[in-house]
Write an enzyme that holds these catalytic residues in place. Structure first.
Site: not given
Ligand code: PLP
Length: 409
Positions: A137, A189, A217, A245, A248, A277-278, A365
């Site tokens: 990772s 990001s 991103h 996602t 975004k 989950t739903t 962060t």
């Molecule tokens: N992966 C990365 C690199 C992210 O920056 C984020 C959220 O900001 C996610 C996954 C999670 O995305 P979601 O907002 O769809 O849960």
């Protein structure tokens, strides 16, 4: 136990470390992005410009997306009414998954409640599917990947961010027969830098490892059809599992993986985060599918160009003032402040004095000492908005006596 005292202590720790977060209450105005109305604690309202949103292309107000959502709302009502296995799979979910599979050139796709859940559920489940799996990772992977890898419970190796030599060293040290997976992102990001996808795929091939790429991103914004950096770099076929996602650049909500039909079938069958989950509302699925469809085409190409042009224009202007921007040739514009108090102060002053909303980015962060303001210009930020931001930054940077030395590229 004194539960109240424990709650006070937990919250107190955050206050002491200066990490306690407060929400800014904003209401975006459809048709007027990036402008919004902020409601202050005293109930008064302020017109603001959002400069830290992740609706990177303004698709949250796109007419085709809204029309698809209205149509689905009228046709099917509010929610899906069940989990995917028990009455919660609709034609809208199937269409969305086909759209995603086609986007990434994969046999199948699987939609989750969010990309966070998609990462968490998939990475934690792969250990059940491939016993003895070792996951490699990237050190800067998102919390959702870290959480999924942790939850899976097997062996993991963390390679230094984008460090191919370190990745190779770790792979070479393990049993050649062990199943392996390399998990990484395309655009990170917070620094806005890009992974060497092709080189990582070469290494994966050499060591017989699977590849798992988070394109959260990048989807919608890079590649001829908006499938992300792997598409732009012509590496998409070399990635075993792509995660992204719908919340975004696609402007709606939800997340997914795209992979081979067998891989998707296995994750679908084993992942608790998918099964119990739903499912997402059909309205959401319809809107996301419309956004993907639009961004695959000519309209998407035009928006992507505008997006990159706006990012370049903002960087040029900020660099012209000597502000320390972090530039990796992507659409995100981080400005290095390097101190949590200054960072919060700048953010507060931008909001109060100029109606410019940019959230301070502090530890955890980003590492301490690298605190920053992270601007996300988009096609809906015009010349007037950029002008206002640049003038405000110039003034406040001077007032706060901050350094104008250039940051890294
Ligand atoms: N992966 C990365 C690199 C992210 O920056 C984020 C959220 O900001 C996610 C996954 C999670 O995305 P979601 O907002 O769809 O849960």
């Amino acid at each position: 136990m004194d539960y109240t005292a424990a709650l006070d202590a937990a919250l107190g720790r955050l206050h002491d470390e200066g990490r306690y977060r407060t929400f800014i209450d904003i209401e975006r105005r459809k048709g007027h992005f990036p402008h919004a109305i902020r409601t202050r604690a005293d109930g008064s309202e302020q017109k603001i410009t959002v400069w830290c949103g992740n609706d990177y292309l303004g698709m949250g107000q796109h007419p085709e997306v809204l029309a698809a959502m209205h149509e689905a709302l009228e046709a099917t009502g509010a929610g899906s009414g069940g989990t995917r296995n028990i009455s919660g799979t609709t034609v809208y979910h199937n269409r969305l998954e086909s759209e995603i599979a086609d986007l990434h050139g994969k046999e199948a796709a699987l939609v989750f409640s969010s990309a966070y859940i998609a990462n968490d559920a998939t990475l934690s489940t792969l250990r059940d599917i491939f016993p003895g799996l070792i996951i490699y990772s990237d050190a800067l992977n998102h919390a959702s990947m870290i959480e999924g890898i942790r939850k899976g419970g097997g062996a993991k190796r963390i390679f230094r961010h984008n460090d191919l030599a370190h990745l190779r060293e770790l792979l070479a040290a393990d049993d050649p027969a062990a199943p392996k997976l390399i998990a990484f992102e395309s655009i990170y990001s917070m620094d806005a830098d890009v992974a060497p996808i092709s080189a990582i795929c070469d290494i994966a091939e050499e060591f017989g490892a699977l590849t798992y790429l988070d394109e959260v991103h990048a989807v919608g914004m890079y590649g001829p059809r908006g499938a992300g950096i792997a598409e732009r770099d012509r590496q998409m076929h070399r990635i075993d599992i792509i995660n992204a996602t719908l919340g975004k650049a696609y402007g709606v909500f939800g997340g997914y993986i795209a992979a081979s039909a067998k891989m998707v079938d296995a994750v679908r069958s084993y992942a608790p985060g998918f099964i119990f989950t739903t499912s997402i509302p059909p309205v959401v699925a319809a809107g996301a599918a419309a956004a993907i469809r639009f961004l695959k085409g000519e309209g998407g190409r035009a928006l992507r160009k505008q997006h990159q042009d706006q990012a370049k224009a903002l960087k040029l202007r900020l660099r012209g003032l000597g502000l320390p921007i972090i530039d990796h040739d992507t659409h995100i514009v981080p400005v290095h402040v390097g101190n949590p108090i200054h960072c919060k102060m700048l953010s507060d002053m931008l909001l109060e004095q100029f109606g410019i909303y940019v959230q301070p980015i502090n530890f955890p962060t980003v590492p301490r000492g690298t605190e920053r303001l992270r601007f996300t210009p988009s096609p809906v930020h015009g010349a007037a908005e950029i002008d206002q931001l640049v003038k405000a930054m110039d003034l406040l940077w001077g007032q706060c006596a901050l350094n104008r030395a250039e940051a890294s590229a």
